[in-house]
Design a protein around this motif. Structure first.
Motif, short mmCIF file in Angstrom:
data_model
loop_
_atom_site.label_atom_id
_atom_site.label_comp_id
_atom_site.label_asym_id
_atom_site.label_seq_id
_atom_site.Cartn_x
_atom_site.Cartn_y
_atom_site.Cartn_z
N LYS A 238 46.53 28.87 36.39
CA LYS A 238 45.58 28.66 37.49
C LYS A 238 46.32 28.32 38.78
CE LYS A 238 41.52 27.03 34.90
NZ LYS A 238 40.62 25.88 34.70
N ALA A 241 48.09 31.44 40.13
CA ALA A 241 47.16 32.39 40.75
C ALA A 241 46.71 31.91 42.12
CB ALA A 241 45.94 32.60 39.84
N GLU A 242 46.41 30.63 42.24
CA GLU A 242 46.00 30.08 43.53
C GLU A 242 47.14 30.11 44.53
OE1 GLU A 242 43.09 29.19 44.82
OE2 GLU A 242 42.17 29.95 42.98
N GLN A 246 45.34 34.49 44.83
CA GLN A 246 44.58 35.34 43.92
C GLN A 246 44.90 36.83 44.07
OE1 GLN A 246 42.78 34.56 41.31
NE2 GLN A 246 42.75 32.33 41.61
N THR A 247 46.14 37.13 44.50
CA THR A 247 46.58 38.52 44.61
C THR A 247 47.99 38.65 44.03
OG1 THR A 247 47.51 38.20 46.83
CG2 THR A 247 45.22 38.93 46.71
N PHE A 274 40.19 33.22 37.61
CA PHE A 274 41.14 34.32 37.81
C PHE A 274 40.41 35.54 38.38
CE2 PHE A 274 43.03 31.86 34.25
CZ PHE A 274 44.21 31.49 34.87
N LYS A 275 41.05 36.19 39.35
CA LYS A 275 40.44 37.34 40.02
C LYS A 275 41.08 38.67 39.63
CE LYS A 275 37.63 34.87 42.56
NZ LYS A 275 36.17 34.91 42.29
N GLN A 276 42.26 38.63 39.02
CA GLN A 276 42.95 39.85 38.62
C GLN A 276 43.17 39.77 37.11
OE1 GLN A 276 43.20 41.83 41.19
NE2 GLN A 276 42.83 40.24 42.72
N PHE A 321 35.47 40.03 40.47
CA PHE A 321 36.88 40.03 40.06
C PHE A 321 37.28 41.46 39.74
CE2 PHE A 321 34.33 39.49 36.24
CZ PHE A 321 34.92 40.35 35.33
#
Length: 452
Positions: A238, A241-242, A246-247, A274-276, A321
Motif C-alpha cells: 500500500k 503504491a501511494e 498509484q501509477t 490498489f488502482k493497478q 481501477f
C-alpha cells in the motif's frame, strides 16, 4: 473474419483483420450474421417476420458501405508481412535478469521451484550482470530504448547487485546513446524504505506479488515455515503504491482451481486501495491439484463478465481501477510485428541465469534443450533463435480461425511447449480464457466511449 457476440446488453461486432469494432442494434447484428452466406433478398426473406422490409434494406445498405470502406469482412493484410518479418536481423531489446535463484517464500504454484529453476540456488554476481548489460547493448543494433527486468526467485535477496547494475546501466546510457527502462518484481518480504526510494527513482515499473483475499494469498503464498505472508506484505505494498501516485506499478496475483471466484480477489485488492491490478490464471500440469481444469471454465467465464460489470459500476461511483487483462488499445495498439509475433521470446527478449546462461524467456530457464548461449559467447544456438522467430500467429494452426489472434499474438510459447511439446501449438484452456478477456475488454471500451 468477423466475430459477433452479446455482452452486458451490447451487440458487438469485431472485424478481426481491420480491428474495427461496431456496437449495433439487433437488426444490423442479425444481418451481419447472414451477410456472407446469403443474398440481400434471402436475408430479407429470412428476417421478414422480425423486421420491416424497409428497415432491412436500409440496414443492408449501411453494412454494404462498411464493407466497401474496409471496416467489415476485410481481407487479411498481414500474411505477406510475416515473411518479411522473419528476414529481419534479430535485435535484442530486453533482458529478464534472474538476479536471484532463491526465494524467501514457498509459493505452491511457483514454476521456478521456490526460485531454483530445476537447478541450484544462486545469486547473480555484479560481473555476470555487467556482462549481460554489455551483451544487450552490443546486440541491440540501432534501438535506443532497452528494458531490463530484475526477476527471481526474489530479486531483493540480491539488492546490492541490483543497485550496482542500475548504476552501471546509467553510465553506459551516456556512452552508447541508449536508454534503460528498469523494472522490478518482488514478493514484498524485503521491501523497506531504502528499496522503495530506490525503486521510485530508478524503476519504471514495479510488480508486487499478492493473490487477493488474505485466505487465498496465505494458502498459496506462505513462508517456508508455513505461516501466511499477507499481513506482512500488504502494508508495504500500500505504501509503495501511494508513493508512486498509484501509477507505474501493479499488484499481480495468480488464481487457481481453488479460487475460480477470482473476481472477489481482484475486488479485494481494489478495496485495499490498489488502482493497478492483475490477477492471472495459473498455468500448471493437470496432475497438480491447483491446476485449472476445463470443468472450471464456465465459472471463470462468469467471473470475467461479473468483474467487467463491477468495474463499470465502480467507475461511475468514482472508485475505478485498471485490470491488466482488460486493457487493450482499439485505436492504436501494438505495432504489426508485435501483433504477429507477441512477446519476442527467444529473439528480442531473453532471460539470463545467475551464472550467465541465456534462455528464450524466464519460463524456459532450466530446460537444457532451450539453452541458447551465455553472456560470454553470446547466442550459440542460432537454430533456436530462428525457430522462435517463426513463432507467430500464422505458425499456429489453431490461431487461424480465432478472433483474438491479433490481441494475444498466438499466446505463450512456453505454455504451448509444456502442454503440447511444440512452441507453435497452443495451450487450449488459456485460449478460452483469453477470448473471454478480449470480449470483456471490448465491451468495457464500448461502454466507456459511448458505444464507440
Amino acid at each position: 473474419m468477423v466475430h459477433q457476440y452479446k455482452n452486458n446488453g451490447y451487440n458487438i461486432v469485431l472485424d478481426v483483420n481491420s480491428g474495427s469494432v461496431h456496437v449495433v442494434d439487433d437488426l444490423v447484428y442479425d444481418i451481419i450474421a447472414l451477410y456472407e452466406t446469403a443474398s440481400e433478398d434471402e436475408i430479407a426473406e429470412k428476417l421478414a417476420g422480425k423486421y420491416s422490409p424497409e428497415d432491412i434494406r436500409e440496414a443492408y445498405s449501411e453494412i454494404k458501405e462498411l464493407v466497401k470502406e474496409e471496416c467489415l469482412f476485410t481481407e487479411d493484410i498481414y500474411k505477406d508481412y510475416i515473411f518479411d518479418f522473419k528476414k529481419r536481423p534479430t535485435v535484442v531489446k530486453a533482458l529478464c535478469l534472474h538476479i536471484a535463484h532463491d526465494c524467501n517464500l514457498a509459493c505452491k504454484y511457483c514454476f521456478a521451484e521456490e526460485g531454483e529453476y530445476h537447478g541450484r540456488r544462486a545469486l547473480m554476481s555484479f560481473e555476470v550482470g555487467k556482462k549481460a548489460l554489455d551483451f544487450l547493448i552490443a546486440n541491440s543494433g540501432s534501438r535506443r530504448n532497452l528494458e531490463v527486468d530484475f526477476f527471481g526467485g526474489e530479486p531483493l535477496m540480491n539488492f546490492d547487485v541490483v543497485k550496482q547494475l542500475v548504476a552501471y546501466g546509467r553510465e553506459q546510457e551516456k556512452l552508447h546513446d541508449k536508454q534503460f527502462r528498469f523494472t522490478l518484481t518482488t514478493n514484498g518480504v524485503l521491501l523497506n524504505k531504502e528499496v522503495q526510494e530506490f525503486a521510485n527513482k530508478e524503476m519504471a515499473n514495479v510488480v508486487l506479488s499478492v493473490d487477493g483475499r488474505k485466505e487465498v494469498h496465505d494458502f498459496m503464498r506462505p513462508f517456508r515455515g508455513g505461516q501466511g505472508s499477507y499481513d506482512y506484505i500488504i502494508p508495504k505494498f500500500k505504501e509503495m503504491a501511494e508513493s508512486r501516485n498509484q501509477t507505474n506499478y501493479y499488484v499481480r496475483g495468480t488464481f487457481t482451481h481453488y479460487n475460480t471466484d477470482f473476481a472477489s480477489d481482484v475486488l479485494s485488492l481494489a478495496d485495499e486501495g490498489f488502482k493497478q491490478i492483475s490477477v492471472e490464471p495459473v498455468v500448471a500440469p493437470e496432475t497438480e491439484d491447483y491446476a485449472i481444469k476445463a470443468s472450471d471454465l464456465p465459472k471463470i467465464m462468469e467471473e470475467y463478465d461479473y468483474l467487467a460489470k463491477e468495474m463499470l459500476k465502480r467507475e461511475k461511483e468514482g472508485r475505478g481501477f485498471n485490470f491488466f487483462h482488460f486493457m487493450i488499445d482499439l485505436s492504436g495498439g501494438p505495432c504489426v510485428a508485435k501483433r504477429l509475433s507477441g512477446c519476442g521470446s527467444g529473439t528480442e527478449y531473453l532471460a539470463v541465469t545467475p551464472w550467465g546462461d541465456l534462455y528464450p524467456c524466464h519460463q524456459f530457464v532450466g530446460q537444457e534443450e532451450f539453452l541458447m548461449g551465455n553472456v560470454d559467447e553470446g547466442i550459440v544456438r542460432t537454430d533456436l533463435q530462428e525457430e522462435f522467430k517463426c513463432c507467430n500467429v500464422y505458425a499456429r494452426e489453431k490461431c487461424q480461425d480465432c478472433f483474438a489472434k491479433f490481441y494475444c499474438s498466438g499466446g505463450c510459447a512456453a505454455n504451448s511447449y509444456n502442454f503440447t511439446g511444440r512452441i507453435t501449438d497452443t495451450y487450449d484452456i488459456g485460449c478460452e480464457m483469453m477470448r473471454k478477456r478480449v470480449e470483456c475488454a471490448i465491451m468495457l471500451k464500448a461502454a466507456r466511449e459511448g458505444e464507440l
